[in-house]
Design a protein around this motif. Structure first.
Motif, PDB file in Angstrom:
ATOM      1  N   GLU A 169     -27.149  98.088  27.046  1.00  0.00           N
ATOM      2  CA  GLU A 169     -26.980  97.227  25.878  1.00  0.00           C
ATOM      3  C   GLU A 169     -27.019  98.003  24.568  1.00  0.00           C
ATOM      4  O   GLU A 169     -27.168  97.410  23.498  1.00  0.00           O
ATOM      5  N   ALA A 189     -25.182  92.652  25.679  1.00  0.00           N
ATOM      6  CA  ALA A 189     -26.420  91.890  25.493  1.00  0.00           C
ATOM      7  C   ALA A 189     -26.135  90.394  25.535  1.00  0.00           C
ATOM      8  O   ALA A 189     -26.856  89.624  26.183  1.00  0.00           O
ATOM      9  N   LEU A 190     -25.076  89.960  24.849  1.00  0.00           N
ATOM     10  CA  LEU A 190     -24.720  88.542  24.844  1.00  0.00           C
ATOM     11  C   LEU A 190     -24.296  88.077  26.230  1.00  0.00           C
ATOM     12  O   LEU A 190     -24.778  87.051  26.727  1.00  0.00           O
ATOM     13  N   ASN A 230     -22.714  92.388  16.123  1.00  0.00           N
ATOM     14  CA  ASN A 230     -24.003  92.277  16.798  1.00  0.00           C
ATOM     15  C   ASN A 230     -24.873  91.176  16.207  1.00  0.00           C
ATOM     16  O   ASN A 230     -25.659  90.545  16.915  1.00  0.00           O
ATOM     17  N   GLN A 252     -26.343  88.086  18.432  1.00  0.00           N
ATOM     18  CA  GLN A 252     -27.797  87.958  18.521  1.00  0.00           C
ATOM     19  C   GLN A 252     -28.264  86.622  17.954  1.00  0.00           C
ATOM     20  O   GLN A 252     -29.198  85.995  18.483  1.00  0.00           O
ATOM     21  N   GLU A 253     -27.615  86.162  16.895  1.00  0.00           N
ATOM     22  CA  GLU A 253     -27.989  84.887  16.290  1.00  0.00           C
ATOM     23  C   GLU A 253     -27.829  83.741  17.290  1.00  0.00           C
ATOM     24  O   GLU A 253     -28.684  82.854  17.375  1.00  0.00           O
ATOM     25  N   ASP A 307     -30.652  83.878  19.691  1.00  0.00           N
ATOM     26  CA  ASP A 307     -31.889  83.410  19.064  1.00  0.00           C
ATOM     27  C   ASP A 307     -31.921  81.889  18.936  1.00  0.00           C
ATOM     28  O   ASP A 307     -32.990  81.271  18.996  1.00  0.00           O
TER      29      ASP A 307
END
Length: 440
Positions: A46, A169-170, A321, A325-326, A329
């Motif tokens: 990642e 990562a997503l 990114n 990431q948002e 979250d």
């Protein structure tokens, strides 16, 4: 007589930066990256820098000459006689059904329409950028855009601007949560990052078209608009192995002329009714708190009953990114407020989102019951299923000599194990089988 120069509505203007500089920063662009060796980065890695190291994937490299310049405005590729023949048929239909409808603006494709350009306030062409129109006059025979989910309290889940080179990562997060989404892929990104594009389908997401170069579609000529859609659809077919029947206009910029061209390529237009504006973070003083508040506004509507009879289609981005990431979250908050989070096609019970009729996705009831499996059969789809409405020839085939086709097919086969190693999964035979069939 044409009316005064229109003024962009605030809702529309708020989305005018989702491509541009963000996309330019992320992509090193074009064939130059093809000269480097194939990277070996597993899906478990990642680290953005490692993921975005340029690499060579030979099957994509072998196809470069059959596509427009990566990140350039798409147009018919010289020598592509099948694309030219298909466009001629589509163009004749467009001119017959929408006589006199011409591109918007003064020739720029960036959304700067020009001071000399004017457009009637009556909005005769159902131009989203002018009035957010999504339902053409019934006399045109053009279907309305998909803007909301028919299922109550259901978040229509998708991401624009992929595939992103640093999306592990997503995608890992979505996989861990058994969550599927609608991925709107840019053709140039598919060619730049083919391994990442393959992962989207391998993970069971719905893949849709987001044009070749992410510019304002209504500013293009018929031929350019056709090429932006056609070559993206074909790149996804050649690299991933599926031919999408859905697309989303960058910036929402669509009118009846563009809708008709897309529909003649068997694609449904999907826009949105709620926007997180996640791409704005870090621009013009927009902070993380602002984006959090945008999400919270949609979540609060779910809590107060706004979505008791329908669900929103929400605009999110795979653009960088932060946006990815948002979403990770915010996911728990969304899940707590909404009954369901589903891909857009699933909400409409579209179980065959591709022109390949032997690929089946679960319907809404199956999905919410926990069935997320994509099934395939060995039976070949009929020609009528695969062919665009405007032509008998398949829009996924293209001119190439037999020696280059054989070499490309051999390259696909030889690289299957390498691609599987990069993704960390075993790629379904249907994807590579379809890609080889298309190349041949």
């Amino acid at each position: 007589m044409l009316g005064a120069v229109f003024v962009l509505l605030p809702l529309v203007a708020a989305h005018t930066g989702c491509g541009g500089q963000h996309i330019g920063r992320r992509n090193t662009g074009g064939p130059a990256i093809r000269s480097l060796e194939h990277r070996q980065v597993a899906s478990s890695n990642e680290d953005p820098a490692a993921q975005c190291a340029p690499y060579n994937y030979q099957p994509a490299t072998d196809l470069n000459s059959q596509f427009p310049t990566i990140w350039g405005t798409a147009d018919l590729v010289s020598g592509d006689t099948e694309a030219a023949a298909l466009f001629a048929q589509i163009n004749a239909t467009v001119n017959e059904r929408l006589p006199g409808v011409v591109p918007n603006g003064d020739g720029s494709h960036s959304g700067s329409w020009g001071s000399s350009f004017s457009y009637p306030s009556s909005d005769p062409n159902c131009w989203w950028t002018s009035t957010t129109c999504t339902t053409p006059n019934s006399s045109t025979g053009i279907a309305a855009d998909l803007t909301t989910m028919p299922e109550p309290e259901t978040w229509g889940f998708g991401f624009d601007d992929g595939p992103n080179c640093s999306h592990n990562a997503l995608y890992n997060f979505l996989q861990e949560n058994d969550q599927k989404a609608t991925m709107f892929y840019i053709g140039s990104n598919v060619m730049d990052w083919p391994i990442e594009a393959m992962r989207g389908a391998t993970d069971g997401h719905h893949i849709c078209v987001h044009t070749w170069s992410h510019q304002y579609m209504t500013s293009f000529s018929n031929q350019q608009a056709f090429a932006e859609l056609y070559y993206t659809q074909r790149a996804i077919k050649d690299i991933v192995g599926v031919t999408p029947k859905c697309w989303r206009p960058p910036y929402g910029d669509v009118d009846n002329r563009i809708r008709l061209i897309a529909s003649l390529l068997n694609m449904t237009t999907i826009v949105w009714d709620h926007d997180t504006n996640d791409w704005e973070e870090g621009t013009n003083g927009v902070t993380v708190d602002t984006i959090n508040a945008n999400y919270q506004t949609i979540i609060d509507k779910a809590k107060n009953g706004t979505f008791s009879t329908y669900g929103p289609i929400v605009l999110n981005h795979e653009i960088d990114n932060f946006t990815m990431q948002e979403m990770m979250d915010q996911y728990a908050n969304i899940k707590a407020a909404f009954k369901y989070i589903v891909p857009i096609a699933t909400g409409y019970n579209i179980t065959h989102p591709y022109m390949e009729a032997n690929i089946t996705y679960p319907d809404f009831n199956e999905y919410i019951a926990g069935d997320r499996n994509v099934t395939t059969t060995s039976a070949s789809p009929s020609a009528s299923t695969v062919a665009p409405k405007a032509a008998a020839a398949s829009n996924t085939s293209h001119a190439s000599n037999s020696s280059s086709s054989s070499a490309a097919a051999a390259s696909v086969t030889a690289n299957k194990s390498a691609a599987s190693a990069v993704l960390g999964v075993s790629l379904p035979a249907i994807l590579f089988g379809a890609a080889v069939a298309c190349i041949l």
